[in-house]
Design a protein around this motif. Structure first.
Motif, mmCIF file in Angstrom:
data_model
loop_
_atom_site.group_PDB
_atom_site.id
_atom_site.type_symbol
_atom_site.label_atom_id
_atom_site.label_comp_id
_atom_site.label_asym_id
_atom_site.label_seq_id
_atom_site.Cartn_x
_atom_site.Cartn_y
_atom_site.Cartn_z
ATOM 1 N N GLN A 71 0.846 -1.190 0.000
ATOM 2 C CA GLN A 71 0.000 0.000 0.000
ATOM 3 C C GLN A 71 0.880 1.237 0.000
ATOM 4 O O GLN A 71 0.523 2.272 -0.529
ATOM 5 N N ARG A 375 -3.893 -3.156 -8.161
ATOM 6 C CA ARG A 375 -3.450 -2.065 -7.276
ATOM 7 C C ARG A 375 -2.434 -1.151 -7.945
ATOM 8 O O ARG A 375 -2.455 0.052 -7.794
ATOM 9 N N GLU A 379 -3.969 2.431 -7.907
ATOM 10 C CA GLU A 379 -3.677 3.160 -6.661
ATOM 11 C C GLU A 379 -2.301 3.810 -6.787
ATOM 12 O O GLU A 379 -1.281 3.134 -6.682
#
Ligand code: SF4
Length: 438
Positions: A71, A375, A379
């Protein structure tokens, strides 16, 4: 091997080694190879004195070490997991493969605290990232203990750390709870839970650890919902800790690697992050790590790495760009008495890479399997040097397929196979694509 209770193979020969075709030329080439290796600045100043743990700080400074299951990227983990603290806090000795002049490995013993006395090989860079930064764990002793325990059970530390990182994100997102985890609180950085989980996976103890032992992609099917979104893999192989948003070449080499997210392929950041140049790849200027276009040089870098594998030598000698393709060609020529140029080595490697591709094609793999998890496209990196970056995966694939002589579906063309002397595989390709054999 695991299902057959097979731990290892050992092979030895009672015969003698083959004679070198030209001993004098071989020894001269060895001297030059050693010269290139030992005078390469990163090898000399980082790898030899500090081993692979030195990568941690160097890569973090460029946004290449994932955190919290990818992340995030750069954080302040260097002060605890970086090479300085590592060499100060652990009892460390050098661990090397036979006769290696580098000795990149480290053997460590935990001197104090809860895990005092645990010892073994590593943690190497990948283990520091897998059990440390990826899991939000800053405790060097706990990271080291997790690595030693994983090694004791013969678990791959990269895969095990990545599986736990995925499980922690499932926990964070509320997809699993403590009942599902057999009582473990999988909050980021919970050392006790991480170590218990590594032990349990090693012993296949309890439903949850047994499920994780199957790999994160299979486990995601049982977890259900959008669990698969948090599985960081390519072709089912868990990703190692080599940043992809901050180095588009590294993204690409993970994407097209036939084994999946394989860190034993070319290390693109050497060129597009660490600014190395290499005339054998046609790279004579600094490359932009964030630019998807202009990654054609990944092809010859992939070939150099594969050539190193074919020669049975260490990948570190080529991914650092220390020993040149020319020098490998001289060594092989002197050993065999056959004349090789570095282009011949690259061509041999290209043949292998194409055969691997054909193997995957036959087994049902195609362009659809050459993508990183969603992702990385959707992101943007929230922090670090790669802040704001996403990976434009189709741009990368279109470019590399064209350079490799593959179709837009990622299948080697008939022309490419003919050029490589792989005509025997042409019928396989034609059957696959539905075209008629000439
Ligand atoms: S041969 Fe390669 S992996 Fe082994 S110690 Fe030397 S540099 Fe490290």
């Amino acid at each position: 091997m695991g299902s057959k209770n097979l731990k290892a193979f050992a092979v030895y020969s009672e015969g003698s080694l083959p004679e070198l075709a030209d001993k004098e030329a071989f020894e001269a080439a060895v001297r030059d190879a050693l010269d290139e290796l030992l005078n390469e600045p990163f090898v000399k100043d980082e790898m030899i004195p500090y081993g692979t743990p030195s990568f941690f700080d160097a890569m973090n400074s460029l946004g290449l070490v994932p955190a919290y299951n990818w992340q995030r990227t750069t954080t302040d983990f260097d002060s605890t997991l970086g090479y300085k603290n590592y060499h100060e806090k652990l009892e460390v000795s050098v661990d090397r493969c036979y006769n290696c002049p580098i000795g990149c490995g480290r053997y460590t013993r935990i001197p104090e605290g809860k895990y005092a006395g645990l010892e073994g090989g590593g943690p190497e860079y990948e283990t520091l990232a897998a059990f440390g930064q990826k899991l939000g764990l800053r405790d060097l002793y706990a990271v080291t203990a997790a690595g030693h325990i994983a090694n004791k059970y013969g678990l791959d530390t990269i895969g095990t750390g990545q599986i736990i990182a995925t499980a922690m994100e499932w926990y964070e997102k509320g997809l699993i709870d403590q009942e599902f985890t057999d009582g473990l609180d999988l909050t980021w950085g919970n050392a006790e839970a991480i170590i218990t989980l590594v032990e349990r996976i090693g012993k296949r103890e309890g439903k949850f650890a047994t499920l994780l032992g199957e790999g994160s992609l299979r486990a995601a099917e049982t977890v259900g919902g959008d669990a698969v979104k948090y599985v960081m893999h390519v072709k089912g192989m868990e990703m190692a800790a080599d940043g992809v948003r901050a180095s588009k070449s590294e993204a690409l080499s993970h994407m097209v690697s036939p084994r999946g997210a394989d860190h034993l392929r070319p290390y693109g950041p050497t060129i597009d992050c660490f600014a190395y140049q290499n005339d054998e790849f046609g790279v004579l200027e600094t490359k932009d790590p964030f630019k998807e276009e202009d990654k054609a040089w990944v092809k010859p870098f992939e070939e150099l790495s594969m050539a190193t594998n074919l020669l049975g030598t260490c990948l570190f000698a080529s991914i650092t760009l220390a020993i040149r393709g020319r020098t490998w060609a001289r060594l092989l020529s002197a050993a065999t008495g056959l004349k090789y140029e570095y282009q011949d080595l690259f061509k041999a490697a290209e043949r292998v890479l194409n055969i691997e591709r054909l193997f995957n094609m036959r087994e049902g793999f195609s362009r659809k399997d050459d993508y990183l998890p969603e992702r990385f496209s959707t992101e943007p990196a929230p922090d670090g040097p790669g802040k704001g970056q996403v990976v434009q995966q189709d741009v990368l694939l279109d470019e590399i397929y064209a350079v490799k002589g593959w179709s837009s579906d990622g299948i080697p063309t008939v022309e490419k196979l003919a050029e490589l002397g792989l005509e025997e595989y042409i019928p396989l390709v034609l059957t696959h694509t539905g075209e008629k054999t000439a």
